[in-house]
Scaffold this motif. Structure first.
Motif, PDB file in Angstrom:
ATOM      1  N   ASN A  79       0.820  -1.210   0.000  1.00  7.34           N
ATOM      2  CA  ASN A  79       0.000   0.000   0.000  1.00  7.34           C
ATOM      3  C   ASN A  79       0.855   1.262   0.000  1.00  7.34           C
ATOM      4  OD1 ASN A  79      -2.855  -0.815  -0.020  1.00  7.34           O
ATOM      5  ND2 ASN A  79      -2.271  -1.935   1.812  1.00  7.34           N
ATOM      6  N   LEU A  80       1.932   1.260   0.762  1.00  2.00           N
ATOM      7  CA  LEU A  80       2.828   2.409   0.768  1.00  2.00           C
ATOM      8  C   LEU A  80       3.493   2.571  -0.599  1.00  2.00           C
ATOM      9  CD1 LEU A  80       4.054   4.738   2.335  1.00  2.00           C
ATOM     10  CD2 LEU A  80       5.788   3.153   3.212  1.00  2.00           C
ATOM     11  N   HIS A  81       3.876   1.462  -1.213  1.00  2.02           N
ATOM     12  CA  HIS A  81       4.461   1.500  -2.548  1.00  2.02           C
ATOM     13  C   HIS A  81       3.492   2.162  -3.530  1.00  2.02           C
ATOM     14  CE1 HIS A  81       6.111   0.079  -6.373  1.00  2.02           C
ATOM     15  NE2 HIS A  81       7.240  -0.195  -5.730  1.00  2.02           N
ATOM     16  N   ALA A  82       2.232   1.767  -3.490  1.00  2.53           N
ATOM     17  CA  ALA A  82       1.218   2.341  -4.388  1.00  2.53           C
ATOM     18  C   ALA A  82       0.992   3.815  -4.087  1.00  2.53           C
ATOM     19  CB  ALA A  82      -0.087   1.562  -4.259  1.00  2.53           C
ATOM     20  N   LEU A  83       0.916   4.165  -2.826  1.00  2.00           N
ATOM     21  CA  LEU A  83       0.677   5.553  -2.442  1.00  2.00           C
ATOM     22  C   LEU A  83       1.837   6.441  -2.895  1.00  2.00           C
ATOM     23  CD1 LEU A  83      -0.857   6.786   0.779  1.00  2.00           C
ATOM     24  CD2 LEU A  83       1.333   7.730   0.113  1.00  2.00           C
ATOM     25  N   LEU A  84       3.072   5.985  -2.685  1.00  3.74           N
ATOM     26  CA  LEU A  84       4.230   6.766  -3.118  1.00  3.74           C
ATOM     27  C   LEU A  84       4.263   6.896  -4.633  1.00  3.74           C
ATOM     28  CD1 LEU A  84       6.993   5.409  -0.710  1.00  3.74           C
ATOM     29  CD2 LEU A  84       5.730   7.568  -0.536  1.00  3.74           C
ATOM     30  N   GLY A  85       3.826   5.855  -5.330  1.00  2.00           N
ATOM     31  CA  GLY A  85       3.799   5.895  -6.788  1.00  2.00           C
ATOM     32  C   GLY A  85       2.783   6.870  -7.349  1.00  2.00           C
ATOM     33  N   ALA A  86       1.812   7.255  -6.556  1.00  2.00           N
ATOM     34  CA  ALA A  86       0.776   8.190  -7.005  1.00  2.00           C
ATOM     35  C   ALA A  86       1.135   9.646  -6.713  1.00  2.00           C
ATOM     36  CB  ALA A  86      -0.553   7.844  -6.332  1.00  2.00           C
ATOM     37  N   GLN A  87       2.274   9.875  -6.065  1.00  3.62           N
ATOM     38  CA  GLN A  87       2.667  11.237  -5.697  1.00  3.62           C
ATOM     39  C   GLN A  87       3.161  12.007  -6.912  1.00  3.62           C
ATOM     40  OE1 GLN A  87       2.267  12.447  -2.362  1.00  3.62           O
ATOM     41  NE2 GLN A  87       1.068  10.581  -2.572  1.00  3.62           N
ATOM     42  N   ARG A  88       3.001  13.303  -6.836  1.00  3.89           N
ATOM     43  CA  ARG A  88       3.529  14.206  -7.854  1.00  3.89           C
ATOM     44  C   ARG A  88       4.615  15.052  -7.208  1.00  3.89           C
ATOM     45  NH1 ARG A  88       0.693  14.480 -12.467  1.00  3.89           N
ATOM     46  NH2 ARG A  88      -1.347  13.513 -12.481  1.00  3.89           N
ATOM     47  N   GLY A  89       5.540  15.501  -8.005  1.00  5.49           N
ATOM     48  CA  GLY A  89       6.593  16.353  -7.468  1.00  5.49           C
ATOM     49  C   GLY A  89       7.638  16.651  -8.508  1.00  5.49           C
ATOM     50  N   ASP A  90       8.653  17.385  -8.072  1.00  2.34           N
ATOM     51  CA  ASP A  90       9.756  17.674  -8.979  1.00  2.34           C
ATOM     52  C   ASP A  90      10.608  16.417  -9.135  1.00  2.34           C
ATOM     53  OD1 ASP A  90      11.436  17.486  -6.703  1.00  2.34           O
ATOM     54  OD2 ASP A  90      11.325  19.640  -6.367  1.00  2.34           O
ATOM     55  N   ALA A 101      -7.521   9.615  -0.430  1.00  2.18           N
ATOM     56  CA  ALA A 101      -8.356   8.508  -0.896  1.00  2.18           C
ATOM     57  C   ALA A 101      -8.403   7.345   0.085  1.00  2.18           C
ATOM     58  CB  ALA A 101      -7.863   8.040  -2.259  1.00  2.18           C
ATOM     59  N   TYR A 102      -8.132   7.605   1.363  1.00  2.46           N
ATOM     60  CA  TYR A 102      -8.187   6.531   2.343  1.00  2.46           C
ATOM     61  C   TYR A 102      -9.617   6.123   2.628  1.00  2.46           C
ATOM     62  CZ  TYR A 102      -3.351   7.668   3.556  1.00  2.46           C
ATOM     63  OH  TYR A 102      -2.005   7.891   3.502  1.00  2.46           O
ATOM     64  N   SER A 103      -9.781   4.874   2.990  1.00  2.66           N
ATOM     65  CA  SER A 103     -11.068   4.363   3.448  1.00  2.66           C
ATOM     66  C   SER A 103     -10.930   4.059   4.944  1.00  2.66           C
ATOM     67  CB  SER A 103     -11.413   3.090   2.680  1.00  2.66           C
ATOM     68  OG  SER A 103     -12.489   2.434   3.287  1.00  2.66           O
ATOM     69  N   ALA A 104     -11.810   4.609   5.745  1.00  5.31           N
ATOM     70  CA  ALA A 104     -11.696   4.464   7.198  1.00  5.31           C
ATOM     71  C   ALA A 104     -11.704   3.007   7.633  1.00  5.31           C
ATOM     72  CB  ALA A 104     -12.832   5.217   7.899  1.00  5.31           C
ATOM     73  N   GLY A 105     -12.409   2.164   6.907  1.00  2.00           N
ATOM     74  CA  GLY A 105     -12.483   0.761   7.295  1.00  2.00           C
ATOM     75  C   GLY A 105     -11.346  -0.085   6.771  1.00  2.00           C
ATOM     76  N   ASP A 113      -8.494   0.608   5.109  1.00  2.00           N
ATOM     77  CA  ASP A 113      -7.101   1.051   5.204  1.00  2.00           C
ATOM     78  C   ASP A 113      -6.560   1.071   6.630  1.00  2.00           C
ATOM     79  OD1 ASP A 113      -6.605   1.422   2.470  1.00  2.00           O
ATOM     80  OD2 ASP A 113      -7.574   3.371   2.499  1.00  2.00           O
ATOM     81  N   ARG A 114      -7.423   1.001   7.610  1.00  2.00           N
ATOM     82  CA  ARG A 114      -6.970   1.123   8.992  1.00  2.00           C
ATOM     83  C   ARG A 114      -5.968   0.036   9.382  1.00  2.00           C
ATOM     84  NH1 ARG A 114     -10.590   2.270  14.378  1.00  2.00           N
ATOM     85  NH2 ARG A 114      -8.782   2.613  15.748  1.00  2.00           N
ATOM     86  N   ARG A 115      -6.175  -1.195   8.904  1.00  2.00           N
ATOM     87  CA  ARG A 115      -5.288  -2.313   9.275  1.00  2.00           C
ATOM     88  C   ARG A 115      -3.834  -2.034   8.952  1.00  2.00           C
ATOM     89  NH1 ARG A 115      -9.298  -5.403   6.880  1.00  2.00           N
ATOM     90  NH2 ARG A 115      -7.989  -5.583   5.064  1.00  2.00           N
ATOM     91  N   TRP A 116      -3.577  -1.451   7.800  1.00  2.00           N
ATOM     92  CA  TRP A 116      -2.185  -1.202   7.415  1.00  2.00           C
ATOM     93  C   TRP A 116      -1.731   0.209   7.752  1.00  2.00           C
ATOM     94  CZ3 TRP A 116      -0.442   2.501   4.006  1.00  2.00           C
ATOM     95  CH2 TRP A 116      -1.389   3.111   3.189  1.00  2.00           C
ATOM     96  N   LEU A 117      -2.672   1.168   7.737  1.00  2.00           N
ATOM     97  CA  LEU A 117      -2.304   2.570   7.900  1.00  2.00           C
ATOM     98  C   LEU A 117      -2.043   2.961   9.359  1.00  2.00           C
ATOM     99  CD1 LEU A 117      -1.875   5.314   6.589  1.00  2.00           C
ATOM    100  CD2 LEU A 117      -4.354   5.683   6.721  1.00  2.00           C
TER     101      LEU A 117
END
Length: 111
Positions: free
Chosen positions: A12-23, A92-96, A98-102
């Motif tokens: 999940n962290l891999h996917a989240l980091l892959g969705a980031q924008r930046g320089d 885009a988190y889901s309270a239910g 995503d809680r286990r990993w987040l």
């Protein structure tokens, strides 16, 4: 900072980091983190990981009955700052689901 991440947190962290924008510098740091936390081929097979294409977006699914032991990762202060920023700004988190990993991850970097 050392963090112990299980396979769900890594994926999940891999996917989240892959969705980031930046320089370019930011993206390169994020790629380095992604490369470090990515599951190896043996780990992917162990949890029966599959990649699917849905609405032109790749998503990963795995067998929830299977698990890998958590792995220790060492992150620099700059990397932790990038991870915190990605976690803090993602909407885009889901309270239910995503809680286990987040929640454990947030608790781990809250120090």
């Amino acid at each position: 900072m050392q963090l112990k991440l299980d396979h769900a947190q890594r994926l999940n962290l891999h996917a989240l980091l892959g969705a980031q924008r930046g320089d370019v510098a930011t993206i390169r740091v994020l790629w380095q983190i992604q490369d470090r936390i990515a599951l190896g081929a043996d780990e992917e097979r162990a949890i029966e990981l599959k990649r699917e294409l849905a609405n032109a977006q790749e998503r990963t699914v795995w067998n929830p009955a299977l698990a890998l032991p958590p792995t220790d990762f060492e992150f620099s202060d700059a990397e932790v700052s990038r991870i915190r920023s990605a976690l803090d700004t993602w909407t885009a988190y889901s309270a239910g689901s995503d809680r286990r990993w987040l929640e454990p991850l947030l608790n781990g970097i809250a120090q």
